[in-house]
Motif scaffolding. Structure first.
Motif, short mmCIF file in Angstrom:
data_model
loop_
_atom_site.label_atom_id
_atom_site.label_comp_id
_atom_site.label_asym_id
_atom_site.label_seq_id
_atom_site.Cartn_x
_atom_site.Cartn_y
_atom_site.Cartn_z
N ILE A 61 83.33 57.02 4.34
CA ILE A 61 83.16 57.21 5.86
C ILE A 61 84.19 58.13 6.07
N TYR A 62 83.80 59.11 7.05
CA TYR A 62 84.84 60.02 7.46
C TYR A 62 84.58 59.89 9.02
N VAL A 63 85.59 59.75 9.93
CA VAL A 63 85.22 59.75 11.38
C VAL A 63 86.38 60.80 12.30
N SER A 64 86.10 61.16 13.10
CA SER A 64 86.91 61.52 14.22
C SER A 64 87.31 60.48 15.19
N ASN A 72 75.82 55.10 10.45
CA ASN A 72 75.14 56.33 10.30
C ASN A 72 76.04 57.62 11.09
N VAL A 73 75.88 58.70 10.72
CA VAL A 73 76.49 59.74 11.25
C VAL A 73 76.33 59.95 12.82
N THR A 99 81.74 61.21 11.40
CA THR A 99 81.09 62.42 11.18
C THR A 99 80.64 62.55 9.65
N ALA A 100 80.73 61.56 8.82
CA ALA A 100 80.11 61.61 7.33
C ALA A 100 80.04 60.20 6.93
N SER A 101 78.91 59.98 6.10
CA SER A 101 79.11 58.43 5.40
C SER A 101 77.91 58.62 4.25
N SER A 102 78.18 57.99 3.31
CA SER A 102 77.23 57.89 2.11
C SER A 102 77.25 56.23 1.78
N SER A 103 75.87 55.92 1.67
CA SER A 103 75.76 54.56 1.06
C SER A 103 75.84 54.54 -0.26
#
Length: 87
Positions: free
Chosen positions: A18-21, A50-51, A9-13
């Motif tokens: 990293i956020y996941v559902s 990637n999202v 659901t969100a990520s940043s290199s």
């Protein structure tokens, strides 16, 4: 440990977050953070999905205290064996 399919659901290199559902357990509207344990930043930043990507995660306990990304390198069917046979 339990293993689940998760949707990023969100990520940043830049930061490595990293956020996941995990739809099968938490529904599609709840996101949880993936641990950085076992991951590290490289000279070009963090390797993150990637999202929208579907990834495999493992969960340490029923409280979801630690969620880990089970990442594989690029796998092909060349040279793989499965229980003694070819994949």
């Amino acid at each position: 440990m339990q293993i689940y399919r998760a949707v990023v659901t969100a990520s940043s290199s830049v930061t490595g977050f990293i956020y996941v559902s995990i739809p099968s357990v938490l529904g599609e509207n709840t996101s949880i953070a993936v641990s950085t344990i076992g991951r590290s930043e490289t000279f070009s930043g963090w390797d993150v999905p990637n999202v929208g990507d579907q990834i495999i995660v493992s969960v340490e306990d029923d409280k979801f205290s630690n969620v880990f990304w089970l990442k594989t390198n690029n796998l092909t069917n060349i040279g793989l064996s499965y229980n003694g046979g070819s994949a």
